[in-house]
Each structure stands twice: as C-alpha cells, then as structure tokens.
Design a protein around this motif. Structure first.
Motif, PDB file in Angstrom:
ATOM      1  N   LYS A   1       0.816  -1.219   0.000  1.00  0.00           N
ATOM      2  CA  LYS A   1       0.000   0.000   0.000  1.00  0.00           C
ATOM      3  C   LYS A   1       0.849   1.269   0.000  1.00  0.00           C
ATOM      4  CE  LYS A   1      -1.203   0.638   4.871  1.00  0.00           C
ATOM      5  NZ  LYS A   1      -2.349   0.687   5.768  1.00  0.00           N
ATOM      6  N   GLN A   2       2.137   1.139   0.281  1.00  0.00           N
ATOM      7  CA  GLN A   2       3.022   2.297   0.152  1.00  0.00           C
ATOM      8  C   GLN A   2       3.824   2.215  -1.146  1.00  0.00           C
ATOM      9  OE1 GLN A   2       5.241   3.414   3.616  1.00  0.00           O
ATOM     10  NE2 GLN A   2       3.390   3.691   4.816  1.00  0.00           N
ATOM     11  N   ASN A   3       3.370   1.351  -2.017  1.00  0.00           N
ATOM     12  CA  ASN A   3       3.976   1.227  -3.347  1.00  0.00           C
ATOM     13  C   ASN A   3       2.852   1.277  -4.380  1.00  0.00           C
ATOM     14  OD1 ASN A   3       6.895   0.857  -2.766  1.00  0.00           O
ATOM     15  ND2 ASN A   3       6.110  -0.822  -1.523  1.00  0.00           N
ATOM     16  N   GLY A   4       2.719   0.253  -5.177  1.00  0.00           N
ATOM     17  CA  GLY A   4       1.709   0.261  -6.244  1.00  0.00           C
ATOM     18  C   GLY A   4       0.297  -0.018  -5.798  1.00  0.00           C
ATOM     19  N   GLY A   5       0.140  -0.633  -4.613  1.00  0.00           N
ATOM     20  CA  GLY A   5      -1.185  -0.960  -4.112  1.00  0.00           C
ATOM     21  C   GLY A   5      -1.882  -2.011  -4.963  1.00  0.00           C
ATOM     22  N   SER A   6      -3.139  -2.266  -4.618  1.00  0.00           N
ATOM     23  CA  SER A   6      -3.930  -3.258  -5.362  1.00  0.00           C
ATOM     24  C   SER A   6      -3.982  -2.933  -6.837  1.00  0.00           C
ATOM     25  CB  SER A   6      -5.374  -3.296  -4.838  1.00  0.00           C
ATOM     26  OG  SER A   6      -5.433  -3.759  -3.537  1.00  0.00           O
ATOM     27  N   VAL A   7      -4.212  -1.670  -7.145  1.00  0.00           N
ATOM     28  CA  VAL A   7      -4.344  -1.277  -8.547  1.00  0.00           C
ATOM     29  C   VAL A   7      -3.049  -1.544  -9.308  1.00  0.00           C
ATOM     30  CG1 VAL A   7      -3.717   1.186  -8.290  1.00  0.00           C
ATOM     31  CG2 VAL A   7      -5.347   0.484 -10.052  1.00  0.00           C
ATOM     32  N   GLY A   8      -1.911  -1.318  -8.695  1.00  0.00           N
ATOM     33  CA  GLY A   8      -0.633  -1.595  -9.344  1.00  0.00           C
ATOM     34  C   GLY A   8      -0.402  -3.074  -9.549  1.00  0.00           C
ATOM     35  N   ILE A   9      -0.726  -3.847  -8.530  1.00  0.00           N
ATOM     36  CA  ILE A   9      -0.562  -5.306  -8.625  1.00  0.00           C
ATOM     37  C   ILE A   9      -1.457  -5.872  -9.723  1.00  0.00           C
ATOM     38  CG2 ILE A   9      -0.945  -7.491  -7.427  1.00  0.00           C
ATOM     39  CD1 ILE A   9      -0.197  -5.978  -4.795  1.00  0.00           C
ATOM     40  N   LEU A  10      -2.733  -5.481  -9.684  1.00  0.00           N
ATOM     41  CA  LEU A  10      -3.713  -6.084 -10.594  1.00  0.00           C
ATOM     42  C   LEU A  10      -3.592  -5.594 -12.035  1.00  0.00           C
ATOM     43  CD1 LEU A  10      -6.745  -6.154  -8.162  1.00  0.00           C
ATOM     44  CD2 LEU A  10      -5.344  -8.099  -8.902  1.00  0.00           C
ATOM     45  N   THR A  11      -3.013  -4.409 -12.255  1.00  0.00           N
ATOM     46  CA  THR A  11      -2.806  -3.926 -13.631  1.00  0.00           C
ATOM     47  C   THR A  11      -1.385  -4.201 -14.105  1.00  0.00           C
ATOM     48  OG1 THR A  11      -2.142  -1.675 -12.984  1.00  0.00           O
ATOM     49  CG2 THR A  11      -4.522  -2.068 -13.358  1.00  0.00           C
ATOM     50  N   HIS A  12      -0.619  -4.929 -13.298  1.00  0.00           N
ATOM     51  CA  HIS A  12       0.779  -5.250 -13.633  1.00  0.00           C
ATOM     52  C   HIS A  12       1.595  -3.982 -13.852  1.00  0.00           C
ATOM     53  CE1 HIS A  12      -0.168  -9.549 -14.014  1.00  0.00           C
ATOM     54  NE2 HIS A  12      -1.302  -9.109 -14.524  1.00  0.00           N
ATOM     55  N   GLY A  13       1.289  -2.961 -13.026  1.00  0.00           N
ATOM     56  CA  GLY A  13       2.057  -1.726 -13.065  1.00  0.00           C
ATOM     57  C   GLY A  13       1.620  -0.724 -14.121  1.00  0.00           C
ATOM     58  N   VAL A  14       0.617  -1.061 -14.924  1.00  0.00           N
ATOM     59  CA  VAL A  14       0.137  -0.110 -15.932  1.00  0.00           C
ATOM     60  C   VAL A  14      -0.404   1.136 -15.218  1.00  0.00           C
ATOM     61  CG1 VAL A  14      -1.540   0.295 -17.777  1.00  0.00           C
ATOM     62  CG2 VAL A  14      -0.325  -1.897 -17.641  1.00  0.00           C
ATOM     63  N   LEU A  15      -1.151   0.926 -14.153  1.00  0.00           N
ATOM     64  CA  LEU A  15      -1.562   2.006 -13.250  1.00  0.00           C
ATOM     65  C   LEU A  15      -0.889   1.747 -11.913  1.00  0.00           C
ATOM     66  CD1 LEU A  15      -5.426   2.445 -13.663  1.00  0.00           C
ATOM     67  CD2 LEU A  15      -3.646   4.026 -14.377  1.00  0.00           C
ATOM     68  N   THR A  16      -0.352   2.788 -11.324  1.00  0.00           N
ATOM     69  CA  THR A  16       0.182   2.672  -9.971  1.00  0.00           C
ATOM     70  C   THR A  16      -0.796   3.346  -9.026  1.00  0.00           C
ATOM     71  OG1 THR A  16       1.372   4.764 -10.048  1.00  0.00           O
ATOM     72  CG2 THR A  16       2.551   2.788 -10.844  1.00  0.00           C
ATOM     73  N   ARG A  17      -0.593   3.153  -7.768  1.00  0.00           N
ATOM     74  CA  ARG A  17      -1.449   3.821  -6.794  1.00  0.00           C
ATOM     75  C   ARG A  17      -1.313   5.341  -6.945  1.00  0.00           C
ATOM     76  NH1 ARG A  17      -1.501   3.167  -0.325  1.00  0.00           N
ATOM     77  NH2 ARG A  17      -3.731   3.409  -0.027  1.00  0.00           N
ATOM     78  N   GLN A  18      -0.113   5.798  -7.266  1.00  0.00           N
ATOM     79  CA  GLN A  18       0.099   7.236  -7.442  1.00  0.00           C
ATOM     80  C   GLN A  18      -0.666   7.768  -8.650  1.00  0.00           C
ATOM     81  OE1 GLN A  18       4.122   8.688  -7.113  1.00  0.00           O
ATOM     82  NE2 GLN A  18       3.657  10.506  -8.328  1.00  0.00           N
ATOM     83  N   THR A  19      -0.584   7.111  -9.790  1.00  0.00           N
ATOM     84  CA  THR A  19      -1.315   7.601 -10.960  1.00  0.00           C
ATOM     85  C   THR A  19      -2.823   7.466 -10.759  1.00  0.00           C
ATOM     86  OG1 THR A  19      -1.061   5.472 -12.112  1.00  0.00           O
ATOM     87  CG2 THR A  19       0.570   7.183 -12.598  1.00  0.00           C
ATOM     88  N   TYR A  20      -3.228   6.461 -10.034  1.00  0.00           N
ATOM     89  CA  TYR A  20      -4.643   6.250  -9.713  1.00  0.00           C
ATOM     90  C   TYR A  20      -5.187   7.418  -8.888  1.00  0.00           C
ATOM     91  CZ  TYR A  20      -8.618   3.594  -7.686  1.00  0.00           C
ATOM     92  OH  TYR A  20      -9.850   3.151  -7.277  1.00  0.00           O
ATOM     93  N   TYR A  21      -4.450   7.846  -7.864  1.00  0.00           N
ATOM     94  CA  TYR A  21      -4.876   8.979  -7.036  1.00  0.00           C
ATOM     95  C   TYR A  21      -4.751  10.305  -7.766  1.00  0.00           C
ATOM     96  CZ  TYR A  21      -4.673   6.070  -2.763  1.00  0.00           C
ATOM     97  OH  TYR A  21      -4.862   5.122  -1.797  1.00  0.00           O
ATOM     98  N   ASN A  22      -3.758  10.421  -8.626  1.00  0.00           N
ATOM     99  CA  ASN A  22      -3.452  11.692  -9.274  1.00  0.00           C
ATOM    100  C   ASN A  22      -4.674  12.312  -9.956  1.00  0.00           C
ATOM    101  OD1 ASN A  22      -0.966  13.402 -10.013  1.00  0.00           O
ATOM    102  ND2 ASN A  22      -2.022  13.172 -11.961  1.00  0.00           N
ATOM    103  N   GLN A  23      -5.368  11.537 -10.758  1.00  0.00           N
ATOM    104  CA  GLN A  23      -6.528  12.066 -11.479  1.00  0.00           C
ATOM    105  C   GLN A  23      -7.614  12.538 -10.520  1.00  0.00           C
ATOM    106  OE1 GLN A  23      -9.231   9.424 -13.677  1.00  0.00           O
ATOM    107  NE2 GLN A  23      -8.938  10.789 -15.439  1.00  0.00           N
ATOM    108  N   ALA A  24      -7.888  11.776  -9.474  1.00  0.00           N
ATOM    109  CA  ALA A  24      -8.934  12.159  -8.524  1.00  0.00           C
ATOM    110  C   ALA A  24      -8.554  13.422  -7.751  1.00  0.00           C
ATOM    111  CB  ALA A  24      -9.230  11.010  -7.566  1.00  0.00           C
ATOM    112  N   ILE A  25      -7.272  13.588  -7.446  1.00  0.00           N
ATOM    113  CA  ILE A  25      -6.837  14.812  -6.765  1.00  0.00           C
ATOM    114  C   ILE A  25      -7.069  16.014  -7.679  1.00  0.00           C
ATOM    115  CG2 ILE A  25      -4.866  16.059  -5.786  1.00  0.00           C
ATOM    116  CD1 ILE A  25      -3.770  13.257  -4.925  1.00  0.00           C
TER     117      ILE A  25
END
Length: 188
Positions: free
Chosen positions: A151-175
């Motif tokens: 959760k301090q790295n790619g998170g679920s989204v990073g794991i499940l997308t094989h790094g295509v989306l990271t937790r950071q890029t996932y949050y970025n758009q919503a911010i």
C-alpha cells in the motif's frame, strides 16, 4: 523523539500543502497533481492525521468521512498551511463483487473545499475473502501476492494492472478532479 520544527516545513515562498498521511504514495500523488493543475511548485509534507474510521473503511460514507477527518485533524496540527489534503481508500460491494476506490477531500485556508472519488475496480474473490475474514486490503494483497507493504507502493491497482496504473497515478486524477473548485473559484 525529535520532531521537525514547524518553520522547517515551509522553506520557501511556495504554498504549503499538508497531506493527512505520511504514506509516500499519497504525498507524491498530491505534489504531482497540484503541480500539474496549477503549473507551479508547492511544498508538500505528510503528517499523521487520524481518519477516525475503521482501518478498512467500507462504503462511500465511511471512506469519504475518513478523507474529510484527515483534513480536519491535519488543520488542527498545521493551521498555517495553505491547503490540506485527505486521501482515504475504501472498499464496497455490490452484486458483481467487492471493489476498491478512494475519496479525496481538499480544503484551503479560506475554507473552500473540493472532493472527488477515484474510479473503482473489482477485486479477485480470493482477496475479497481475506478482507471478509478481517484483513485490511493492503495486508490481504501482501499475503496473497507475497508482497511487502504494497500500500506504500503500487497498491492493489498496481498489482492487478501489472504496473500499468500505480497507486500514485490512480490517485493523481482524482486529486486533480478535487481541485476543480480551486481552479474555478468564481464558480464555487
């Protein structure tokens, strides 16, 4: 324990943003999104700010409340900031299964606030079972995928997308979406 002096947080004339978490992904995504949205630099620091919700928030209401509470508590700790940001990840369930998402809540020193929710994605049944058994999603990911502190790295989204989306890029758009009122103050 030595804590940094408050004046060390703002070392320049750049606006100060306090993130209600020390999670490096939340701090980095906040800095990236604010820089993209405003085309200027910021001083961004994370602090421990209680969410006052369960470790694994469930549903929109509890998850949104966690993000908002992080802002309220961060403001109490650092009232001199220009912006406060709360990011809270949660899970929900519907007929299709268990899904993950996060709420973003942002407030500035004049009291203007913005909020947005990330996109959602469904979790594998094996992860959902671990969460149902009482694990927090990050711990469930670590256990199932043999990760450490995901959760301090790619998170679920990073794991499940094989790094295509990271937790950071996932949050970025919503911010950035939560910054809409600040980019259009005359409308809000």
């Amino acid at each position: 324990m030595n804590f940094p002096k408050r004046q060390n947080f703002q070392v320049s004339e750049k606006p100060l943003i306090i993130v209600g978490s020390k999670n490096p992904v939340k701090v980095a995504s906040t800095e990236s999104a604010f820089t993209e949205a405003f085309h200027k630099g910021f001083v961004v620091n994370g602090i421990t700010a209680a969410s006052q919700v369960s470790d694994q928030p469930k549903g929109d209401e509890e998850t949104y409340l966690g993000a908002r509470n992080r802002v309220v508590n961060a403001k109490k700790t650092f009232p001199e900031a220009d912006y406060w940001v709360g990011i809270e990840g949660g899970i929900g369930e519907d007929a299709a299964g268990m899904y993950a998402f996060a709420w973003i809540y942002i407030e500035n020193k004049s009291g203007l606030h913005g909020k947005a929710k990330t996109g959602t994605f469904y979790l594998p049944e094996a992860i959902a079972k671990l969460v149902h058994d009482g694990m927090e999603l990050g711990a469930a990911d670590d256990a199932f995928f043999a990760q450490e502190n995901s959760k301090q790295n790619g998170g679920s989204v990073g794991i499940l997308t094989h790094g295509v989306l990271t937790r950071q890029t996932y949050y970025n758009q919503a911010i950035i979406l939560a910054l809409i009122p600040f980019l259009n103050e005359a409308l809000y």
